[in-house]
Every structure is written in C-alpha cells, then in structure tokens.
Design a protein around this motif. Sequence first.
Motif, short mmCIF file in Angstrom:
data_model
loop_
_atom_site.label_atom_id
_atom_site.label_comp_id
_atom_site.label_asym_id
_atom_site.label_seq_id
_atom_site.Cartn_x
_atom_site.Cartn_y
_atom_site.Cartn_z
N LEU A 767 0.90 -1.14 -0.15
CA LEU A 767 -0.04 0.01 0.17
C LEU A 767 1.04 1.39 -0.07
CD1 LEU A 767 -2.87 -0.80 2.48
CD2 LEU A 767 -2.99 -0.23 -0.02
N GLN A 772 -3.05 3.21 -4.78
CA GLN A 772 -3.95 2.92 -5.88
C GLN A 772 -4.41 1.16 -5.59
OE1 GLN A 772 -6.06 5.32 -7.02
NE2 GLN A 772 -4.58 6.44 -5.85
N GLY A 774 -5.15 -0.59 -3.36
CA GLY A 774 -6.41 -0.89 -2.39
C GLY A 774 -5.89 -2.05 -1.49
N VAL A 811 -9.35 0.77 -3.14
CA VAL A 811 -8.78 2.23 -2.76
C VAL A 811 -9.91 3.22 -2.66
CG1 VAL A 811 -8.38 3.04 -5.10
CG2 VAL A 811 -7.29 3.99 -3.00
#
Length: 813
Positions: A767, A772, A774, A811
């Motif tokens: 992350l 992005q 998620g 995300v």
Amino acid sequence: MRRIQIIALIFLAAASALSLQARAQDSDDIGTLNGQVVRLYQAGKYAEAIIPAKKLVGLAEQKFGPDHPNVGGSLNNLALLYYAQGRYAEAEPLYKRTITIYEKALGPDHPNVGTTLNNLAGLYESQGRYAEAEPLYKRSLAISEKALGPDHPDVGQSLNNLAELYYVQDDWATAAQYFRRGTDLIVARTRRSTQTVGLRLTGQKTTEAGRASFGFGISIKAAHRLAVQKPTDAIQLASETFQTAQWALGSDAAASLAKMAARQATGDPQLAADVRERQDLVDEWQKRDAFRTAAASQPPNRRNRQQEAQNAARLADIDKRIAGIDTRLAADFPDYANLSNPAPLTITEVQEQLRANEALVLFLNTPEWEQTPSETFIWVVTKTASKWVRSDLTRKALADHVDALRCGLDFDGAWKGTRCFDLLNVVYTNEDRNKRKPLPFRLDRAHVLYDALFGQIGDLIAGKELLVVPSGPLTKLPFQTLVTEKPEQTSLTAHAFRKASWLAQKHAITVLPAVSSLVSLRQHAKASRAEKSFIGFGNPLLDGPDPSKLNELYARYYRERVQQAREFKACKEKSTWQRFASLIGQRNASDITRIDTNRITPAMIRRQTPLPETANELCEVADDAGAAPEDVYLGARATEASLKQLSADGDLARYRVLHFATHGALAGEITATSEPGLILTPPKSGQAGTGNDGYLSATEIAGLKLNADWVILSACNTAGGENQNAEALSGMARAFIYAGARSLLVSHWYVDSNATVSLITKAFAALRRDPQVGRAGALRQAMLVLIRDKDRRTWHPEYWAPFIVVGEGAVAR
C-alpha cells in the motif's frame, strides 16, 4: 412450506340458555382439552392427540349444539391430526363439515372459512388432486384479501400455497406469478416497518423477510426453470431473482455496516452522535426487555421487585430519550430508517457503484424441495454486464467440499471429531503436527469447487477484482484457496502447492456481508478524515500456563517468551525490534486456556500464552505507515483501560487504521459463556474493575467510537461467528463494523505468527508503494510473496491464506 392451520375455539360464544356459571365451566373444560390437543400437536404426538381431540368434539357438540363454531374449530383440529398422520379419508369429511358449519354460523366470507378451505386444499394437494385443490386455494385467497386486507400475512401464505400448487405440477410460469405476488407483499410489509424510526425499538426479532427465506429460495428455483423454458424472459427474471436472493440472505454483519454508514451519512457530527446514541439505546432496551420477560416468568419468591422496578424505570427513560432523538431525526435526517435498514439493490444500482475492473458475485444455495434437487445459484455483475447461472452443487456437496478444504487448512478448528477423516479418509494427528507434516489440502477438490462456483462465469470475471457475497458454508471458505486449473499433481508436496493455479494469483478478493453493503460503503460511508495514520495494540503481558503443571522443556519455553514480551516495551529503534522477527510462535487453539467458570478474571487472562513476536509485527507496520512510536501500545500500555479511555476522549477516532496483534477467542473458548473477543494486558491485582479484566469482548468492542478505514485483527479466527455454528462475521467483525470500521482484515483459522507478521507487513508495504492498489490488492500481493518465498513451508495455503478483507477492499474514491 404449506401451512395447515389450527383454529382457536370461540369459548364463550355459547347459547344464551346456558347460565353464566355453566358457560364458564364449559369454557374451562373445552379450553383444557383444546390446550392439550395443541400441545400434543406441536410436539408431533399426533396419535396421542386423537383421543382428547375426539372428546373435545363431543363436549363442544353437547354444550353448544352441532352447528356451533366451536364444534367447527374442534372438527378442523381433529381433521388436522388425521392429515398429519396421512389418514386423508378420515380428515376430508371433517374439513367439509367444518366449512358447512362456519358458512352457516359465521358467513361465507369469514376468515375461519378461508382457513378451513386452505386446509382442505392442502389435503387434496397432498393426494395429487390438484384440480380439486386449486379452486379452494383461490377462494381462501379471496376471503383473506376481503376480510383481512390485501397485505395481511395470511394473504401472503395463500399466495405461496397457490404458487406451490403450480410448482409441483411444473407450471413454472403460474408458480412464478404467484411467488412474485407473495414476495412483493412481504417486501412491502418489511419496508413499511422501517418507515417510522420509532418502530425499530424492539428489533432483534426475526423479520418477516427472514422467516420467508426458504420460500424466497423456492421461488428462485421456479424462476430459473421458467427462464430456461422462456428465454425471452430470462433477463427480467435474472433481475428479479437477484433482489429476491438478497431478501433470502440478510446478515447481522451487513446490518451493523448499514448502521455505521447511516451515522456517517449525516454529515453532521452532532446528528451522527445522536444516531449512534439511538442505536446503543435500542441495544440496551432489547437487553433490558429480555430481563423483564425473564423476571416475570420467575416464581414470586424468586423475584427481585426493586431490581425489576429499576429496570422498568430505565426502560421508560430509554423510551423517552429515543422519542426525543426520533423527533430530531424525522426533521433533520428523514432518510435514517432507510439507510440503517437498506433494501436489496437492483443490478443497475450495483453497476452504478462498481468500477470497471470489478465484478460482484452473489451465491445462494437452495434446498431440495418436491421434485427439484438442492442446487446453487450464482449471479455475477460487472460494470457493463450481468449473468445468472445454476450449478448442480447441492447443499451437502457444498458443505462437504468446504469442510474438506478446511481440513487442509485449519488443524485446531477442523480436526475435532471424525469429520475430516470421514471426508478425506486420512489420519492426521498431533504427532504429525509436531513433526510439521503438511495438512492434507486437496488441490483436486479445490479445483472441483472452483469449477462448480466460477466455471460458468469465467468470461465475466476475467481480469477483475472480485467482490464476493457468500452464504451458507461458503462463509467459511477463503476463496483465494480455490484452484483455477486442474492440478498437474495432487500430492502433498511443497512443489505441488507452489505450482498450483490459485485464485489469489488472478484476482484480488473482497468479502461483502451483503450486496447492499456496496452502497452503504461507497455512497453513504465517507472515507475517514482522521488526521493520524495508525494505532496498534499488541504484545500483551501474559504469564502462560502454570509452570508447576509443565515439564521443564515447556516451562523454559514459556519463561523465555514471558521475558521476551517484557523486554519489548516500545518501538524505539529498528535494530531493537527487528531481532524479534524470527521468533517462533503460533496463535492457535492450544494457546487458549479454557476455564470451567462463567466469569473472566485478570488471573485467567494471565494464563494465556505470551506473543512477543506481535510487537515486531506492529512496529514494522507502524514504521511503514509513518506512525509515531507512541501510537503503538505494547506490553503494559496495551490495556483495555487505555483503549477505552482513548475512545471516550475521542482520540481513537483520530486514527485511520486500528491494528490488534494478539490472541482472539471465539464465544465460549475461554469460559462457557464468554463472548468472542481479544486479549489485552490484564490489570495488576487490585486494579481490576468493571470492564477492565484484560478481555475486550464483542459488546465492549461495539461500544468503541471509531472512524477507521481499516481495522486489522491479526489474531485467531476473527472471521468466525458468535460460536462454531453461527453466521460467519457475526462476532468481533460485526462489533468493529458497528463501532465505525469501513473494512476489516480478519482470519479464518488459528494463524501462524511468523506468517502473519510477513502478511501484514508486506500488505502495508504494498500500500505504501502504490496506494491505488487498494487493501484487497495489497493483501493479494502479500500472499503471492509467501507463495514464492524461499521458505517452502509458506507455500502451503495454511500459511499464506488465512486472512480476508471484509468491507471496502478497493482504494477510496
């Protein structure tokens, strides 16, 4: 499904010639016999009930005359007993005489006439006399609609009875028509009950939709056969059944998530606080109401009148406070009721919430009924397409497949009794475990289950992140362990596991408690605006089992772990805590000491196994998240008192991520009556008090005030229910969602500590590198690292697959 009804007798409608005293005595005699008949019937003792039922008919005829409604009621009930025993020839004339009596005494449109017509129709249907049953069911329906109103529950039952009559004749079109009308009625009644906020006070009872879940499943079976028969109607039927399936399922976790979303949707902090207060008050009201009922059932000499009076006064106060909150909600937040009890989504509404790279998959298994087998239905929805398919997977086969796979993943939870041996015909012992022999995970079975669940929808899910809404046995399945290609070899070797085509290699997977959770999370639950990134609790100070009861080897092992836990007090320097990364430990069932008592005490918590390696996990994740060292509560700081004080002060709601790395326990795992919960550092002698025993229960979790995008429960079996047989996600997970978590990372079984450290830290690292990706994508990347790790042990899914993301895995937009 088919409902045959007992008719209550009209005891005091006796002939005017009877004296009041005689009438009372008659009623008492009839009432006693009638109560006996009803009790025996409800106990399934039909033959025993015949004698008092016949006496009841005779007494009613003697006291009231042959044409009195009480005679009709007693005849109906005697006929019902014959019917229940398959003695149709004896039941039929009794039903007919009952109808004649009611029509003469009460009129042709009285509800009792409709009830007996329904019963006689059921008798004909059971004999295959469908042409005779049809007009009786239709007349019963017409009477109910006229006498009771078009949306009365008896009308819904009549509609379902007609639907079932056509169902058994393979008349799918007419069956679907009546099922649709019955479903619409139940849905309308259920939605109406949420329109007034105040009507939700007594909650917790099974909803009418919940009670009708079996019928919803049967209607889906009929609709699918109609879709095959009439392809032109298939799209419309798929859309209708997608919503019907949602009514059939429901979920406690989904309800908690909806309530959290309703609070977040206000946009007004004070209004959100009022909503939370109302939800908490309803929970308290329900518990106090249960106490009131239980107290009233006690013998007079065992009742505490003062306590009951105090309870009654508090109930009155709660009613008054809720009424005041409801007045404000009605004015300032009129959508609260609908948001906290969301209706099922249409396919179009789901598509509006989905991203281009996502696919939602809903599963519903239906039972065998009449001429149709048990079968599984699957709906898949993407941004631009949808599909509805049927699998031959029966309820038993589904349960067997899932349980067999769990035997290859969860030694402590699955290998109790003979279930695993019966399924696998393999013996796996504690000695095998101690020798680190791999659990017998069947790759071929994992592929068979994948093919049954996803084989027909592979084209729609290709390249997509999956949002899975499971039900039944599938709630216990970590979908990432399914195998997408037929395995080249099925041996229990590390090489075979390394080469397997795992679903996790192709898809990031998020579990949703319900389809409606998608809107709750993406439309109503706002992303956390908390200013701090991370707070963690772990490495509780525990002493382990009583050393006097251990041999020297184990006693030394626990002494070392106790010492290591006490040394690791804070995340000061990387070099200090990194040396704990290689500690060996497993958060498993054998580490939980169960005590035969009903009360948890600090001394009891101290007996649990220390987990010093959890400090390493928390420190590494905190470092990745850019958290301050003081935001990691280790050892003496990792207490219930600290956590609750942070919540009370509003500080806990300032963190976007809340991470627990400790022991988790299922309901009843520590004491016979304990709730699911988490173990923290117990207080010292003399410092314990109410709510400060070192065990954070589900009820206490629900009382926290969070504003978290992610709660990580790096503990054992945190995806479990209130007990081994309960709905998954109905324990700690539900409590954290209610408290204010938008997504959870929870485990399906007792986790290996070192593998857990690796999974959590690598997910956070993923992350950090690419926000992005998620949460679900980050967990997937962490799992893939373990599958490819140099440590061959971690290639087995027991190590890399215990965790799932629940809630919002993508995300934030």
